[in-house]
Design an enzyme around this catalytic site. Sequence first.
Site, PDB file in Angstrom:
ATOM      1  N   CYS A 161     -82.391  40.928  29.312  1.00  0.00           N
ATOM      2  CA  CYS A 161     -83.780  41.287  29.027  1.00  0.00           C
ATOM      3  C   CYS A 161     -84.002  42.767  29.304  1.00  0.00           C
ATOM      4  O   CYS A 161     -84.165  43.172  30.464  1.00  0.00           O
ATOM      5  CB  CYS A 161     -84.737  40.435  29.861  1.00  0.00           C
ATOM      6  SG  CYS A 161     -86.470  40.862  29.609  1.00  0.00           S
ATOM      7  N   CYS A 204     -87.410  43.458  30.914  1.00  0.00           N
ATOM      8  CA  CYS A 204     -87.479  43.085  32.334  1.00  0.00           C
ATOM      9  C   CYS A 204     -86.764  44.098  33.219  1.00  0.00           C
ATOM     10  O   CYS A 204     -87.263  44.463  34.289  1.00  0.00           O
ATOM     11  CB  CYS A 204     -86.846  41.709  32.552  1.00  0.00           C
ATOM     12  SG  CYS A 204     -87.501  40.392  31.523  1.00  0.00           S
ATOM     13  N   ASP A 205     -85.581  44.560  32.795  1.00  0.00           N
ATOM     14  CA  ASP A 205     -84.707  45.307  33.685  1.00  0.00           C
ATOM     15  C   ASP A 205     -84.473  46.754  33.278  1.00  0.00           C
ATOM     16  O   ASP A 205     -83.832  47.508  34.013  1.00  0.00           O
ATOM     17  CB  ASP A 205     -83.345  44.597  33.779  1.00  0.00           C
ATOM     18  CG  ASP A 205     -83.480  43.178  34.316  1.00  0.00           C
ATOM     19  OD1 ASP A 205     -84.370  42.940  35.136  1.00  0.00           O
ATOM     20  OD2 ASP A 205     -82.688  42.311  33.886  1.00  0.00           O
TER      21      ASP A 205
END
Length: 304
Positions: free
Chosen positions: A130, A133-134
């Site tokens: 992701c 997300c990261d």
Amino acid sequence: MLYDVIIVGAGTAGLTAAVYARRAGKTALLLESELYGGQIALSPRVENFPGFAEISGGDFAAKLYEQATALGAQSEFCKVLSITDGATKTVHTDAGDFTGKTVILATGGRHRKLGLPREEELTGAGVSYCAVCDGAFFKGRTVAVVGGGSAALQDALFLAAGCERVYLIHRRASFRGEERLAQQLRQHENVTFVLNATVSALLGDKALNGIRVNTPEGSRELPVAGLFIAVGMAPENEAFRNVADLDETGYIVAGEDCLTRTPGIFAAGDCRTKSIRQLTTAAADGTVAALAACRYADSITDAN
């Protein structure tokens, strides 16, 4: 409580089904185990849904979820374990059993993995599925994205805005994703295409510090701090094999009418057999499945 429609999965298909079920005056219960809104909630930009020139996946998912719940759809955060068919349908979950006249399976899929040694071990230590997300953890650093679909191209664009360099690795000579996205990537000087290539090894001890890539010219190592894997999704439908036929890859066998082999159980969205998996087709499936479920629920009421 006996629900008219129980919807397994709260992605685009499931939430659309909830909207249509509630607009038809039916009670609807959404069951979700991971993320309300589904995988699209992780996308940085959505530019291919009618009515939105551009919207983040998170905002799109939130608006759809708010629409469904504002109409009165109920939701439970739980994992579905199995379904028992009968005069009504019983959905068994890790939070208890729920009973409905009909069930719509809208489970989407999970991220596919490369299957490399230490992939699980390094997940969260440089390996990610992701970018949204990261990606912030790798600002100013060098990363790689693996994949050739629109999701991989979007991830690379997202990362290119903050990373020093982005390697985009694809096993073929051309991308499967939207050409417009590929053209945008070509305009970024910090994006390097590595085509006809596969990742063969993850390097680093406690954290990723590089990858080995096989190319027609031979093997080479790329020093990267992060590897973002975007090679598609896989369905998770094994729990429903007793009520729905699955094809050889695990997708629920159902056509454009969203019907499974079990009367009163429907399949919608990316979890079913279909040639095109997009937000628009997921929403269309949710509509079709919900209206079919409403008709089936009415037939049960009339019979009683």
